[in-house]
Design an enzyme around this catalytic site. Structure first.
Site: not given
Ligand code: ADP
Length: 495
Positions: A64, A83, A92, A96, A325, A432, A461, A477
């Site tokens: 996202a 990040e 993501t 899968g 699921r 999830h 998410e 996704l």
């Molecule tokens: P989505 O599928 O909604 O994009 P993901 O799990 O693929 O969610 O990605 C969310 C990202 O946000 C992850 O890489 C996670 O490490 C990052 N994240 C979560 N909490 C924080 C935070 N407090 N600060 C910065 N990044 C964060």
């Protein structure tokens, strides 16, 4: 020609001041080892907090967040993506890579009837009518467009349509290698080409609110402890994912989840974005809905359900494999030992799976292969008669296309072309979190009274209200890319 010193002097003075300022002010050194850091100078305030500014601050570099960064670039906007982990990708990247989209042209080639209305209906009903229809409509209407948008940034799609576990209908697309990095690598490259800055090991901790508007976020470098204040003149997009890595938090909401459950999630999925938003007055939706995946506890051969069955340790089927699921997961938990095997024939392997990877898994004893079903049953310690009968019954229903005693409706091929394959024993895993921040169709974060919080957007998410109580496999996704783009557009336009 006579020089006009009146005009040039202030310019020289400004240049002199800029040079001395640059010389005396500490700057953040460009991190040359990390190509994602552009090394723009940052100002350090007197209290030791590094202040940075961009049009938008995107929190989270999963699907996202990366989609939002790329979309902002397209629109001519700049962002800094924070990040917290040492790498981009989040859940993501681990996924899968199943992506649901109604795609009439491609589906027609495979004789599949489908429509946006059916996708909306199945998403809504598959989530017990808890999801919000306006958000579901946006998801289903835009998923094909988002698929093509991803393609325009280099995502290569397989020419195939299947149904991933829990999809309930064959509208699942897979990228080239059926892995999440098929998305995250091209999107990261595209974001960088647009000059977006991605800061790793940078954890957002708190939203900054001024005069009722979200103007930025506080963050900390998880390696050296540097404190930051990132300001977004156009606001903040939360794209921090869910909290299914926090098993205890999930079990508080759903005590039916076994205490010894494993998670498919990356360790960073701890719900930070939800907590930060709630702390400034955001509402949540369906926070108690946590999804288990019926599989995940061991190596699989294929997760395309069209032509496989689940059997328990006795070699018997016990649930429809094209079901929800949650229903499948609870059914597995009711079996002896709380696990099951997935059985398929060679054609699935030929059509979908990299043979080389499977040979390695076979050699490691993680999965099973045998020329006959009887031999396969022996390998997994199941009753050969039961397994043969389970497969024969299944094949009869594939031929008749009639729902079987478990209600299964999705069929493709029989299981009859050897060799035959079995997965490792599969236990349900935490997968999830359907619940999260409440948003509207413009991805604006809402309060309890459904007022948008100015300057705050969310996608992926981290949001609730789309998947209801149970998410269809392959819808996540589509959700993150559809709403990641919308969040970027809304932030850029100041909606
Ligand atoms: P989505 O599928 O909604 O994009 P993901 O799990 O693929 O969610 O990605 C969310 C990202 O946000 C992850 O890489 C996670 O490490 C990052 N994240 C979560 N909490 C924080 C935070 N407090 N600060 C910065 N990044 C964060």
């Amino acid at each position: 020609m006579k020089k006009n010193w009146k005009h040039i002097l202030p310019l020289l003075l400004a240049m002199f001041m800029l040079l001395t300022a640059c010389a005396s002010q500490p700057t953040v050194e460009p991190n040359t080892e990390d190509p994602t850091v552009s090394g723009q100078p940052a100002e350090v305030e007197s209290d030791g907090v590094v202040a940075r500014e961009s049009d938008v601050i995107v929190v989270g570099a999963g699907g996202a967040g990366l989609a939002a960064a790329v979309k902002l670039g397209e629109l001519g906007g700049k962002c800094i993506v924070l990040e917290k982990m040492p790498m981009v990708g989040g859940n993501t990247m681990r996924s899968g890579a199943a992506y649901n989209a109604v795609d009439p042209e491609l589906q027609a080639e495979f004789g599949i009837e489908d429509s946006i209305e059916l996708h909306v209906q199945q998403t809504y009903e598959g989530g017990d009518e808890v999801g919000k229809l306006d958000l579901i409509q946006i998801l289903c209407e835009n998923s094909l467009d988002a698929l093509k948008w991803l393609e325009s940034y280099g995502v290569k799609w397989q020419h195939n349509i299947t149904a991933v576990i829990g999809a309930t209908w064959p509208r699942t697309h897979y990228p080239e290698n059926s892995i999440g990095s098929d998305f995250t690598i091209p999107l990261t490259e595209a974001a960088e080409k647009f000059g977006q800055e991605i800061l790793l090991n940078t954890q957002a901790t708190e939203l900054i609110v001024e005069d009722g508007r979200v103007v930025g976020v506080k963050a900390v470098n998880t390696e050296d402890g540097t404190q930051y204040e990132f300001r977004g003149t156009k606001g903040v997009i939360l794209a921090t994912g869910g909290f299914a890595a926090d098993i205890e938090r999930c079990r508080q909401y759903n005590p039916k989840i076994p205490a010894d459950i494993k998670t498919t999630n990356h360790p960073g999925a701890t719900g930070d974005g939800i907590d930060m938003a709630v702390a400034i007055g955001a509402a949540t939706e369906g926070i108690e809905y946590v999804q288990m995946l019926p599989i995940g506890g061991g190596t699989t051969v294929s997760t395309v359900i069209d032509d496989l069955i689940f059997v328990n340790q006795e070699g018997n089927r016990f649930v429809r494999e094209d079901g929800r699921r949650d229903e499948m997961s609870y059914a597995v938990l009711d079996q002896p030992g709380q696990y099951m095997y997935m059985i398929n024939d060679q054609r699935v392997v030929d059509a979908n799976v990299s043979q080389k990877g499977l040979e390695e898994k076979l050699a490691a004893g993680e999965i099973y292969r045998a020329d006959t079903l009887e031999e396969l049953a022996e390998q997994i310690g199941a009753d050969p008669d039961n397994l043969v009968k389970a497969v024969e019954d299944f094949n009869a229903h594939v031929r008749s296309k009639e729902p079987d005693e478990f209600g299964r409706e999705v069929y493709n091929n029989t299981i009859e072309v050897g060799p035959f394959w079995a997965s490792a024993p599969q236990k349900p895993t935490l997968h999830h979190t359907m619940g999260g921040i409440r948003i509207d169709t413009e991805a604006r974060v809402l309060t309890e009274s459904n007022e948008p919080i100015p300057g705050l957007y969310a996608a992926g998410e981290v949001c609730g209200g789309i998947h209801g109580s149970n998410r269809l496999g392959g819808n996540a996704l589509a959700d993150i890319f559809v709403f990641g783009r919308i969040a970027a557009q809304s932030a850029f336009e100041g909606k």
